[in-house]
Motif scaffolding. Structure first.
Motif, PDB file in Angstrom:
ATOM      1  N   THR A  99      12.869   1.043  -5.269  1.00  0.00           N
ATOM      2  CA  THR A  99      14.115   0.838  -6.015  1.00  0.00           C
ATOM      3  C   THR A  99      14.275  -0.616  -6.437  1.00  0.00           C
ATOM      4  O   THR A  99      14.644  -0.912  -7.585  1.00  0.00           O
ATOM      5  CB  THR A  99      15.324   1.270  -5.160  1.00  0.00           C
ATOM      6  N   VAL A 100      13.983  -1.535  -5.514  1.00  0.00           N
ATOM      7  CA  VAL A 100      14.091  -2.962  -5.825  1.00  0.00           C
ATOM      8  C   VAL A 100      13.085  -3.352  -6.911  1.00  0.00           C
ATOM      9  O   VAL A 100      13.417  -4.119  -7.840  1.00  0.00           O
ATOM     10  CB  VAL A 100      13.878  -3.809  -4.553  1.00  0.00           C
ATOM     11  N   THR A 101      11.879  -2.815  -6.830  1.00  0.00           N
ATOM     12  CA  THR A 101      10.858  -3.124  -7.838  1.00  0.00           C
ATOM     13  C   THR A 101      11.283  -2.638  -9.212  1.00  0.00           C
ATOM     14  O   THR A 101      11.122  -3.355 -10.219  1.00  0.00           O
ATOM     15  CB  THR A 101       9.515  -2.484  -7.446  1.00  0.00           C
ATOM     16  N   VAL A 115       0.831  -1.203   0.000  1.00  0.00           N
ATOM     17  CA  VAL A 115       0.000   0.000   0.000  1.00  0.00           C
ATOM     18  C   VAL A 115       0.865   1.252   0.000  1.00  0.00           C
ATOM     19  O   VAL A 115       0.700   2.160  -0.820  1.00  0.00           O
ATOM     20  CB  VAL A 115      -0.938  -0.007   1.221  1.00  0.00           C
ATOM     21  N   ASN A 116       1.807   1.313   0.917  1.00  0.00           N
ATOM     22  CA  ASN A 116       2.719   2.459   1.010  1.00  0.00           C
ATOM     23  C   ASN A 116       4.158   1.949   0.959  1.00  0.00           C
ATOM     24  O   ASN A 116       4.818   1.807   2.000  1.00  0.00           O
ATOM     25  CB  ASN A 116       2.481   3.244   2.304  1.00  0.00           C
ATOM     26  N   PRO A 117       4.665   1.648  -0.220  1.00  0.00           N
ATOM     27  CA  PRO A 117       6.025   1.103  -0.324  1.00  0.00           C
ATOM     28  C   PRO A 117       7.077   2.122   0.066  1.00  0.00           C
ATOM     29  O   PRO A 117       6.924   3.331  -0.165  1.00  0.00           O
ATOM     30  CB  PRO A 117       6.135   0.730  -1.815  1.00  0.00           C
ATOM     31  N   SER A 118       8.149   1.625   0.663  1.00  0.00           N
ATOM     32  CA  SER A 118       9.260   2.490   1.037  1.00  0.00           C
ATOM     33  C   SER A 118      10.102   2.815  -0.185  1.00  0.00           C
ATOM     34  O   SER A 118       9.922   2.246  -1.268  1.00  0.00           O
ATOM     35  CB  SER A 118      10.115   1.810   2.104  1.00  0.00           C
ATOM     36  N   ALA A 136      13.554  -3.764 -14.740  1.00  0.00           N
ATOM     37  CA  ALA A 136      14.613  -3.650 -15.747  1.00  0.00           C
ATOM     38  C   ALA A 136      15.217  -5.009 -16.080  1.00  0.00           C
ATOM     39  O   ALA A 136      15.505  -5.307 -17.242  1.00  0.00           O
ATOM     40  CB  ALA A 136      15.701  -2.694 -15.243  1.00  0.00           C
ATOM     41  N   PHE A 137      15.381  -5.856 -15.051  1.00  0.00           N
ATOM     42  CA  PHE A 137      15.937  -7.194 -15.288  1.00  0.00           C
ATOM     43  C   PHE A 137      14.980  -8.048 -16.116  1.00  0.00           C
ATOM     44  O   PHE A 137      15.407  -8.842 -16.959  1.00  0.00           O
ATOM     45  CB  PHE A 137      16.222  -7.871 -13.947  1.00  0.00           C
ATOM     46  N   SER A 138      13.672  -7.881 -15.901  1.00  0.00           N
ATOM     47  CA  SER A 138      12.683  -8.627 -16.684  1.00  0.00           C
ATOM     48  C   SER A 138      12.766  -8.252 -18.158  1.00  0.00           C
ATOM     49  O   SER A 138      12.638  -9.113 -19.038  1.00  0.00           O
ATOM     50  CB  SER A 138      11.278  -8.363 -16.143  1.00  0.00           C
TER      51      SER A 138
END
Length: 437
Positions: free
Chosen positions: A363-365, A355-358, A370-372
């Protein structure tokens, strides 16, 4: 030092050859282009080779303790070639079961069919190096046009043409990869299915029997950790009050108060994790199992797709539709693009859960997104068998993720944290809200 090319310093020299009569080279003999071969019987004449230079040396069981062997057009059928100081200028060197103790091996147009090549100080200027069972103890490997069919490459001091080949070859020849190869072959042979369908069935079996239970276990651990957050918050408030009281009694500074608070809070949280058996590290078990499985199966399919594989022809004819040849890349890019799309869909589904990502989570998402996308051109360069496995694995993983969202599964697993009673409808609504409006 004995030279099998050019002029000789003495009139008659003896070349001891194990398994063949001692070859006598006479400086006075003349017949340019003479071929030196093993005699048909043990009772061979005293003179086997009459003329230098030697253009063809073949069918010799053992050739050893030669200072310099050079200028031979073809050297083949030698059982063991060892103790040669310098071996150079040979057009073709083949059929040698073991080649060792050569100080310098250079200028060979083609080196093939050698069971073991070891103890060579410098290996250079070889056009093609293929079919070598083991290449080890080579001080320097340079100027090799083609390096293929080498099952093991180790002990090289410097490698100009295959810098990363050492660790990659070791990984491809590891026990988990061979076990994966055996599993894939067993599934195909027992089921009698075509290879493309066998890969799908094997992937579905492994993901269902191994990674699905681990994914369910991961959900249980995460649910317990989430359920503890309220209790941890309440205990943190009480601990902060107790630390402030103790600080006034003992005259602690602000820094000492923070240290005591963090120290005791870590202790309390650890005790809660032990009490409920839900240390967060246990939630990462799925990654530590799934990643090695993915690598092992990928390398296993690559090994089976190589030209040297006994199953190469079966895989070449075991495809379907547009990827009829599983040993070659998908020239249509359909499988790679499908792989990229399903991976991006998985990333977006996971991102909708927060809901409220840090900032770190965002950044990880983005990195995974990009890797996908990067996986698309990578999948277009590997054999279709690997691309098919990657796509099937991602598709099965996405299906498992949706399956584990079911309220029925949550009741069976007795998850403590609150979950939606209509997860699929909520997921679709969140997806439409984020990307379609």
């Amino acid at each position: 030092m004995l030279s099998v090319a050019g002029s000789l310093r003495t009139s008659v020299l003896q070349l001891p050859v194990r398994g063949v009569c001692s070859a006598t080279f006479n400086r006075k003999s003349s017949a340019p282009g003479h071929t030196c071969t093993a005699p048909p019987s043990a009772g061979c004449p005293a003179v086997c080779c009459h003329m230098l230079p030697v253009r063809t040396l073949s069918a010799v069981r053992g050739l050893s303790n030669v200072g310099t062997l050079s200028g031979a057009g073809t050297l083949s059928g030698v059982g063991t070639l060892s103790g040669v100081g310098t071996l150079s200028g040979v057009g073709t060197l083949s059929g040698v079961r073991r080649l060792s103790g050569v100080g310098r091996l250079s200028g060979v147009g083609r080196l093939s069919g050698v069971g073991r090549l070891s103890g060579v100080g410098t290996l250079s200027g070889v056009g093609t190096l293929s079919g070598v069972g083991r290449l080890s103890g080579v001080g320097r490997l340079s100027g090799v046009g083609t390096l293929s069919g080498v099952r093991r490459l180790s002990g090289g001091g410097h490698d100009d043409s295959a810098g990363a080949a050492g660790w990659y070859s070791s990984l491809s020849d590891s026990a988990p990869v061979h076990l994966s190869e055996h599993f894939l072959v067993s599934v195909q042979q027992m089921s009698g299915l075509p290879w493309w369908l066998s890969i799908v069935v094997a992937t579905l079996s492994v993901r269902t029997l191994i990674t699905l239970p681990l994914a369910a276990y991961q959900m249980v651990i995460i649910s317990k950790v989430e359920a503890l957050q309220a209790e941890i918050s309440e205990l943190a408030k009480r601990l902060r009050y107790e630390v402030s009281v103790r600080a006034r009694e003992r005259g602690w500074t602000e820094k000492e108060c923070r240290f005591q608070f963090k120290k005791n809070l870590r202790r309390i949280v650890s005790q809660l994790y032990v009490r409920d058996n839900c240390h967060p590290f246990k939630a990462s078990v799925l990654v530590w199992v799934q990643l090695p499985l993915w690598i092992s199966f990928s390398l296993a399919l690559r090994n089976l797709s190589l030209d040297q594989s006994a199953l190469h022809s079966d895989l070449a004819a075991g495809g379907a539709l547009w990827f009829s040849d599983l040993t070659s890349p998908d020239s249509t890019w359909i499988l790679p693009v499908c792989l990229g799309l399903i991976n991006l869909l998985i990333v977006e589904v996971f991102s909708l859960q927060r809901v409220n990502p840090s900032r770190l989570q965002k950044t990880v998402t983005n990195f995974i997104r990009a890797f996908s996308v990067l996986m698309i051109p990578i999948a277009a360069t590997v054999p279709s068998s690997m691309a098919l496995y990657w796509f099937t694995s991602s598709l099965v993983g996405f299906s498992h993720n949706l399956f584990l969202r079911s309220p029925t599964i949550h009741k069976i697993l007795k998850l403590r944290s609150h979950r939606s009673d209509s997860p699929y409808r909520d997921l679709l609504s969140a997806f439409i809200t984020k990307y379609c409006r």
